[in-house]
Design an enzyme around this catalytic site. Structure first.
Site, mmCIF file in Angstrom:
data_model
loop_
_atom_site.group_PDB
_atom_site.id
_atom_site.type_symbol
_atom_site.label_atom_id
_atom_site.label_comp_id
_atom_site.label_asym_id
_atom_site.label_seq_id
_atom_site.Cartn_x
_atom_site.Cartn_y
_atom_site.Cartn_z
ATOM 1 N N ASN A 85 34.336 53.028 37.065
ATOM 2 C CA ASN A 85 33.953 53.309 35.693
ATOM 3 C C ASN A 85 32.535 53.863 35.736
ATOM 4 O OD1 ASN A 85 36.382 52.221 34.642
ATOM 5 N ND2 ASN A 85 35.550 50.162 34.788
ATOM 6 N N GLN A 92 31.933 51.063 31.947
ATOM 7 C CA GLN A 92 30.970 50.480 32.896
ATOM 8 C C GLN A 92 30.068 49.481 32.177
ATOM 9 O OE1 GLN A 92 28.423 53.242 35.033
ATOM 10 N NE2 GLN A 92 27.758 51.651 36.472
ATOM 11 N N HIS A 98 30.148 50.460 41.808
ATOM 12 C CA HIS A 98 31.153 49.587 42.440
ATOM 13 C C HIS A 98 32.533 50.195 42.300
ATOM 14 C CE1 HIS A 98 30.482 48.329 38.271
ATOM 15 N NE2 HIS A 98 31.756 48.033 38.206
ATOM 16 N N HIS A 100 36.410 49.147 41.875
ATOM 17 C CA HIS A 100 37.359 48.078 41.589
ATOM 18 C C HIS A 100 38.583 48.307 42.461
ATOM 19 C CE1 HIS A 100 35.740 46.697 37.559
ATOM 20 N NE2 HIS A 100 35.190 47.889 37.599
HETATM 21 P P1 5GP Z 1 32.512 47.555 35.133
HETATM 22 O O1 5GP Z 1 32.903 47.118 33.751
HETATM 23 O O2 5GP Z 1 31.009 47.805 35.213
HETATM 24 O O3 5GP Z 1 33.310 48.678 35.694
HETATM 25 O O4 5GP Z 1 32.837 46.328 36.076
HETATM 26 C C1 5GP Z 1 32.033 45.206 36.171
HETATM 27 C C2 5GP Z 1 32.897 44.087 36.677
HETATM 28 O O5 5GP Z 1 32.059 43.059 37.155
HETATM 29 C C3 5GP Z 1 33.794 43.453 35.605
HETATM 30 O O6 5GP Z 1 35.156 43.567 35.996
HETATM 31 C C4 5GP Z 1 33.315 42.007 35.535
HETATM 32 O O7 5GP Z 1 34.369 41.088 35.352
HETATM 33 C C5 5GP Z 1 32.621 41.819 36.871
HETATM 34 N N1 5GP Z 1 31.523 40.880 36.850
HETATM 35 C C6 5GP Z 1 30.508 40.822 35.937
HETATM 36 N N2 5GP Z 1 29.657 39.827 36.245
HETATM 37 C C7 5GP Z 1 30.125 39.255 37.374
HETATM 38 C C8 5GP Z 1 29.664 38.166 38.177
HETATM 39 O O8 5GP Z 1 28.647 37.526 37.930
HETATM 40 N N3 5GP Z 1 30.415 37.852 39.270
HETATM 41 C C9 5GP Z 1 31.551 38.524 39.589
HETATM 42 N N4 5GP Z 1 32.222 38.123 40.664
HETATM 43 N N5 5GP Z 1 32.019 39.562 38.866
HETATM 44 C C10 5GP Z 1 31.312 39.919 37.766
#
Ligand code: 5GP
Ligand code: ZN
Length: 112
Positions: A85, A92, A98, A100
């Site tokens: 994302n 994001q 990162h 997924h």
């Molecule tokens: P994004 O939304 O930026 O693509 O993905 C961020 C991801 O990080 C989300 O799926 C969320 O659940 C995960 N995430 C956020 N905070 C933490 C955390 O403290 N520990 C872990 N293991 N995952 C996290």
């Protein structure tokens, strides 16, 4: 540094790490969207894919390849999805680039 993923990488915040090498870390997502949901992140702080430079080419290729290796180790040979994302509208929420890795269930297309 207030970045939550940098804190995970530095072991200042607990996470379930499934893989680590000198360039990247992979850990279980705290809010899994599939039976397997792992985040594979470079140790270098890059805020988003758009901010990656030419010098990050090899690093990001490495992270992507590791994600696919973890997928097969997790038994996802039938299929898996890797998602980035990039930016708020794409979903994001953590601004440390990162990948997924998602799998273990049928995936829909187009993604939401
Ligand atoms: P994004 O939304 O930026 O693509 O993905 C961020 C991801 O990080 C989300 O799926 C969320 O659940 C995960 N995430 C956020 N905070 C933490 C955390 O403290 N520990 C872990 N293991 N995952 C996290
Ligand atoms: Zn970071």
């Amino acid at each position: 540094m207030e970045c939550i993923f940098c804190k995970i990488i530095n072991k200042e915040i607990e996470s379930k790490i499934v893989y680590e090498d000198e360039k990247c870390v992979a850990f279980e997502d705290i809010n899994p969207q599939a039976p397997v949901h792992i985040l594979v992140v470079p140790k270098k702080h890059i805020s988003a894919l758009r901010d990656a430079g030419e010098e990050d080419r090899e690093l990001l290729g490495h992270v992507l390849k590791i994600a696919s290796k973890i997928a097969l180790e997790k038994g996802l040979e039938k299929g898996y999805r890797i998602v980035v994302n990039d930016g708020k509208e794409a979903g994001q929420t953590v601004f440390h680039v990162h990948f997924h890795l998602l799998g273990g269930r049928e995936m829909g297309w187009p993604p939401g």
